[in-house]
Design a protein around this motif. Structure first.
Motif, PDB file in Angstrom:
ATOM      1  N   VAL A 143       0.831  -1.198   0.000  1.00 35.83           N
ATOM      2  CA  VAL A 143       0.000   0.000   0.000  1.00 35.83           C
ATOM      3  C   VAL A 143       0.874   1.259   0.000  1.00 35.83           C
ATOM      4  N   ILE A 144       1.985   1.226   0.702  1.00 38.87           N
ATOM      5  CA  ILE A 144       2.905   2.368   0.711  1.00 38.87           C
ATOM      6  C   ILE A 144       3.559   2.517  -0.653  1.00 38.87           C
ATOM      7  N   GLN A 145       3.922   1.415  -1.275  1.00 37.15           N
ATOM      8  CA  GLN A 145       4.504   1.473  -2.612  1.00 37.15           C
ATOM      9  C   GLN A 145       3.500   2.033  -3.616  1.00 37.15           C
ATOM     10  N   LEU A 146       2.250   1.585  -3.535  1.00 34.89           N
ATOM     11  CA  LEU A 146       1.201   2.092  -4.416  1.00 34.89           C
ATOM     12  C   LEU A 146       1.006   3.587  -4.198  1.00 34.89           C
ATOM     13  N   HIS A 147       0.920   3.985  -2.945  1.00 38.96           N
ATOM     14  CA  HIS A 147       0.712   5.386  -2.586  1.00 38.96           C
ATOM     15  C   HIS A 147       1.848   6.260  -3.123  1.00 38.96           C
ATOM     16  N   ALA A 148       3.079   5.841  -2.888  1.00 37.10           N
ATOM     17  CA  ALA A 148       4.234   6.623  -3.330  1.00 37.10           C
ATOM     18  C   ALA A 148       4.325   6.672  -4.850  1.00 37.10           C
ATOM     19  N   GLY A 149       4.064   5.555  -5.502  1.00 39.57           N
ATOM     20  CA  GLY A 149       4.119   5.519  -6.960  1.00 39.57           C
ATOM     21  C   GLY A 149       3.064   6.403  -7.595  1.00 39.57           C
ATOM     22  N   ALA A 150       1.843   6.344  -7.064  1.00 43.00           N
ATOM     23  CA  ALA A 150       0.767   7.182  -7.593  1.00 43.00           C
ATOM     24  C   ALA A 150       1.049   8.659  -7.328  1.00 43.00           C
ATOM     25  N   ALA A 151       1.594   8.977  -6.157  1.00 43.68           N
ATOM     26  CA  ALA A 151       1.908  10.368  -5.834  1.00 43.68           C
ATOM     27  C   ALA A 151       3.001  10.909  -6.756  1.00 43.68           C
ATOM     28  N   LEU A 152       4.029  10.110  -6.993  1.00 42.47           N
ATOM     29  CA  LEU A 152       5.103  10.563  -7.888  1.00 42.47           C
ATOM     30  C   LEU A 152       4.582  10.745  -9.311  1.00 42.47           C
ATOM     31  N   ALA A 153       3.769   9.810  -9.779  1.00 40.07           N
ATOM     32  CA  ALA A 153       3.194   9.927 -11.117  1.00 40.07           C
ATOM     33  C   ALA A 153       2.286  11.156 -11.206  1.00 40.07           C
ATOM     34  N   ALA A 154       1.486  11.414 -10.165  1.00 44.44           N
ATOM     35  CA  ALA A 154       0.605  12.584 -10.151  1.00 44.44           C
ATOM     36  C   ALA A 154       1.420  13.878 -10.124  1.00 44.44           C
ATOM     37  N   LEU A 155       2.520  13.866  -9.403  1.00 47.37           N
ATOM     38  CA  LEU A 155       3.387  15.045  -9.355  1.00 47.37           C
ATOM     39  C   LEU A 155       3.936  15.364 -10.750  1.00 47.37           C
ATOM     40  N   LEU A 156       4.469  14.362 -11.413  1.00 44.37           N
ATOM     41  CA  LEU A 156       5.030  14.561 -12.748  1.00 44.37           C
ATOM     42  C   LEU A 156       3.956  14.948 -13.758  1.00 44.37           C
ATOM     43  N   LEU A 157       2.833  14.255 -13.738  1.00 44.20           N
ATOM     44  CA  LEU A 157       1.755  14.558 -14.668  1.00 44.20           C
ATOM     45  C   LEU A 157       1.167  15.942 -14.384  1.00 44.20           C
ATOM     46  N   GLY A 158       1.099  16.308 -13.121  1.00 41.60           N
ATOM     47  CA  GLY A 158       0.610  17.640 -12.763  1.00 41.60           C
ATOM     48  C   GLY A 158       1.496  18.742 -13.323  1.00 41.60           C
ATOM     49  N   LEU A 159       2.791  18.535 -13.285  1.00 45.82           N
ATOM     50  CA  LEU A 159       3.707  19.521 -13.866  1.00 45.82           C
ATOM     51  C   LEU A 159       3.482  19.648 -15.368  1.00 45.82           C
ATOM     52  N   VAL A 160       3.257  18.526 -16.025  1.00 48.24           N
ATOM     53  CA  VAL A 160       2.955  18.544 -17.468  1.00 48.24           C
ATOM     54  C   VAL A 160       1.665  19.315 -17.704  1.00 48.24           C
ATOM     55  N   GLN A 161       0.658  19.044 -16.893  1.00 53.61           N
ATOM     56  CA  GLN A 161      -0.638  19.704 -17.065  1.00 53.61           C
ATOM     57  C   GLN A 161      -0.537  21.221 -16.896  1.00 53.61           C
ATOM     58  N   PHE A 162       0.262  21.665 -15.943  1.00 45.97           N
ATOM     59  CA  PHE A 162       0.411  23.104 -15.740  1.00 45.97           C
ATOM     60  C   PHE A 162       1.090  23.764 -16.937  1.00 45.97           C
ATOM     61  N   ALA A 163       2.023  23.058 -17.568  1.00 46.29           N
ATOM     62  CA  ALA A 163       2.789  23.632 -18.667  1.00 46.29           C
ATOM     63  C   ALA A 163       2.080  23.520 -20.020  1.00 46.29           C
ATOM     64  N   ALA A 164       1.204  22.550 -20.176  1.00 42.36           N
ATOM     65  CA  ALA A 164       0.581  22.261 -21.468  1.00 42.36           C
ATOM     66  C   ALA A 164      -0.617  23.182 -21.734  1.00 42.36           C
ATOM     67  N   PRO A 165      -1.029  23.272 -23.002  1.00 41.73           N
ATOM     68  CA  PRO A 165      -2.218  24.065 -23.346  1.00 41.73           C
ATOM     69  C   PRO A 165      -3.469  23.515 -22.637  1.00 41.73           C
ATOM     70  N   LYS A 166      -4.353  24.423 -22.272  1.00 41.46           N
ATOM     71  CA  LYS A 166      -5.570  24.046 -21.553  1.00 41.46           C
ATOM     72  C   LYS A 166      -6.763  23.980 -22.505  1.00 41.46           C
ATOM     73  N   GLY A 167      -7.779  23.204 -22.122  1.00 38.04           N
ATOM     74  CA  GLY A 167      -9.029  23.154 -22.850  1.00 38.04           C
ATOM     75  C   GLY A 167      -9.006  22.298 -24.099  1.00 38.04           C
ATOM     76  N   VAL A 168      -7.929  21.611 -24.342  1.00 36.34           N
ATOM     77  CA  VAL A 168      -7.824  20.747 -25.523  1.00 36.34           C
ATOM     78  C   VAL A 168      -7.921  19.287 -25.084  1.00 36.34           C
ATOM     79  N   LEU A 169      -8.139  18.414 -26.053  1.00 35.97           N
ATOM     80  CA  LEU A 169      -8.342  17.000 -25.729  1.00 35.97           C
ATOM     81  C   LEU A 169      -7.200  16.392 -24.902  1.00 35.97           C
TER      82      LEU A 169
END
Length: 129
Positions: A12-38
């Protein structure tokens, strides 16, 4: 830096940490990428899913058998995720943007910062203590 403490932790800790790291990286992409597109919408749903995993899995992690105050952030995250999505679907983009930014800041950066403290698994991974 050593992944050994995380690899020796419960699934459960491995799942939690892996999902958090993936969300952190994907969140950075989302902030930098164009909004409102597919791609923003598709990656946004992936981010919401990852954050739901982070929030839900945190309830399988306790401190000496007890929940800690940080679990309040998990509850807040699980409450805010559908509200943020609903805001976007209703065209309330400002509210959506603020909610998602606060989830990223509070649910990942602030909560994640506490995992780096001495005696915590991620602190041992990153700093070796």
């Amino acid at each position: 830096m050593s992944l050994a403490p995380l690899l020796q932790a419960s699934p459960v800790i491995q799942l939690h940490a892996g999902a958090a790291l993936a969300a952190l990286l994907l969140g950075l992409v989302q902030f930098a990428a164009p909004k409102g597109v597919l791609p923003h919408r598709i990656l946004g749903w992936a981010w919401v899913g990852l954050m739901a995993v982070v929030g839900l899995s945190s309830f399988g992690i306790t401190m000496r058998g007890h929940y800690a105050w940080i679990h309040l952030i998990s509850g807040w995250t699980l409450l805010m995720l559908p509200l943020a999505v609903l805001a976007a679907r209703r065209g309330r983009i400002g509210a959506h943007r603020r909610a998602m930014a606060s989830l990223f800041l509070g649910g990942l950066l602030i909560a994640g910062g506490f995992t780096l403290l001495p005696g915590r698994i991620m602190g041992a991974v990153v700093f070796g203590w």
